[in-house]
Design a protein around this motif. Structure first.
Motif, PDB file in Angstrom:
ATOM      1  N   LYS A 295       0.847  -1.088  -0.102  1.00 38.71           N
ATOM      2  CA  LYS A 295      -0.250  -0.165  -0.237  1.00 38.71           C
ATOM      3  C   LYS A 295       0.808   1.267  -0.052  1.00 38.71           C
ATOM      4  CE  LYS A 295      -4.203  -2.147   2.496  1.00 38.71           C
ATOM      5  NZ  LYS A 295      -5.027  -2.034   3.412  1.00 38.71           N
ATOM      6  N   GLU A 296       1.860   1.293   0.764  1.00 29.95           N
ATOM      7  CA  GLU A 296       2.584   2.417   0.758  1.00 29.95           C
ATOM      8  C   GLU A 296       3.564   2.563  -0.374  1.00 29.95           C
ATOM      9  OE1 GLU A 296       6.391   4.023   3.919  1.00 29.95           O
ATOM     10  OE2 GLU A 296       4.847   2.778   4.531  1.00 29.95           O
TER      11      GLU A 296
ATOM     12  N   LYS B 285       2.346   1.940  -3.508  1.00 29.72           N
ATOM     13  CA  LYS B 285       1.459   2.410  -4.557  1.00 29.72           C
ATOM     14  C   LYS B 285       1.378   4.036  -4.056  1.00 29.72           C
ATOM     15  CE  LYS B 285      -1.233  -1.664  -5.264  1.00 29.72           C
ATOM     16  NZ  LYS B 285      -2.645  -2.315  -5.120  1.00 29.72           N
ATOM     17  N   LYS B 286       1.330   4.268  -2.943  1.00 31.40           N
ATOM     18  CA  LYS B 286       1.147   5.822  -2.654  1.00 31.40           C
ATOM     19  C   LYS B 286       2.174   6.657  -2.847  1.00 31.40           C
ATOM     20  CE  LYS B 286       0.484   8.506   1.711  1.00 31.40           C
ATOM     21  NZ  LYS B 286       0.241   8.645   3.302  1.00 31.40           N
ATOM     22  N   ASP B 287       3.382   6.005  -2.868  1.00 31.40           N
ATOM     23  CA  ASP B 287       4.913   6.697  -2.994  1.00 31.40           C
ATOM     24  C   ASP B 287       4.751   6.863  -4.667  1.00 31.40           C
ATOM     25  OD1 ASP B 287       5.547   6.798  -0.579  1.00 31.40           O
ATOM     26  OD2 ASP B 287       6.663   5.055  -0.588  1.00 31.40           O
TER      27      ASP B 287
END
Length: 241
Positions: A31-32, A34-36
């Motif tokens: 998830k992180e 994808k966010k980055d």
């Protein structure tokens, strides 16, 4: 973690172990990541390659296949300065080569924009949460600068990024059971077009005493660096009037 010389280890291992799955990443949280990636696109910065995290998560971690990890650590202030320049365009709005402002402005942006606690928390935020490796449960020999941690079927090689290349080669050869490994440095800031600005910025920077103390009294620094090493670093970054 980022800006510790891990890319050099990765590219060198790829040459020596061409048929072995080898991945380079600073984060294993899907998830992180994808966010980055979304954050980069929103700021006009495009990743040079696709993240391997999704493959690692699906085919190694979820299937509980054995793995080895090589991870390097670095003086936290050195790492933070290097990280600032690595993401210079995101923080400043232009590339280092195109920057026309003064060093005082860069100093302000450095303190305002950078996530300064990143190196201090990295082993807990990523190695512990994502791989269940707790580096702080065992004493670390700061003078030796390396350690091998075994956890059931998995292993981790920890190395100070400032170890001599010959020492890193020896450790990696043994850890990975490869005889023809040679470490070649890549992505070296000193050899880049922005090196003059980078050096000038390091020489100019004035770090508040509180900032320096936060860095070198942290759990991270107290674990990986000896008292002598920490005092040398504090002296280096404390500029006398």
């Amino acid at each position: 973690m980022g800006k510790v010389g891990s890319l050099s280890v990765y590219t060198s291992l790829k040459r020596s172990l061409a048929t072995t799955p080898i991945f380079h990443t600073h984060n294993l949280n899907v998830k992180e990541v994808k966010k980055d990636v979304l954050f980069c696109f929103e700021n006009g910065v495009y990743p040079g390659s696709r993240s391997p995290v999704f493959l690692i998560d699906k085919y190694i971690l979820k299937k509980q296949r054995p793995f080895k990890v090589i991870t390097l650590f670095r003086d936290p202030i050195e790492r933070n300065i290097s990280a600032f320049f690595d993401a210079f365009q995101i923080y400043v709005g232009v590339s280092p080569e195109g920057y026309q402002g003064d060093l005082k402005t860069l100093e302000k942006l450095f303190f305002q924009q950078l996530p300064h606690a990143y190196p201090l928390q990295w082993y807990e935020d990523y190695m512990l949460k994502d791989l269940d490796f707790d580096v702080y449960t065992q004493d670390f020999d700061a003078e030796a600068g390396f350690q091998i941690i075994k956890q059931e079927q998995n292993e981790m090689l920890l190395m100070h990024c400032d170890l001599a290349d010959a020492e890193k080669e020896k450790l990696i050869k043994t850890f990975c059971a490869v005889s023809n490994f040679q470490l070649t440095n890549t992505n070296v800031r000193a050899a880049s077009a922005s090196s003059d600005l980078y050096i000038a910025f390091k020489n100019y920077m004035q770090f508040p005493e509180e900032y320096i103390q936060d860095m070198y009294t942290s759990k991270y620094a107290m674990h990986f660096f000896s008292e002598k090493q920490r005092n040398v670093a504090i002296e280096k970054w404390t500029k006398k009037e």
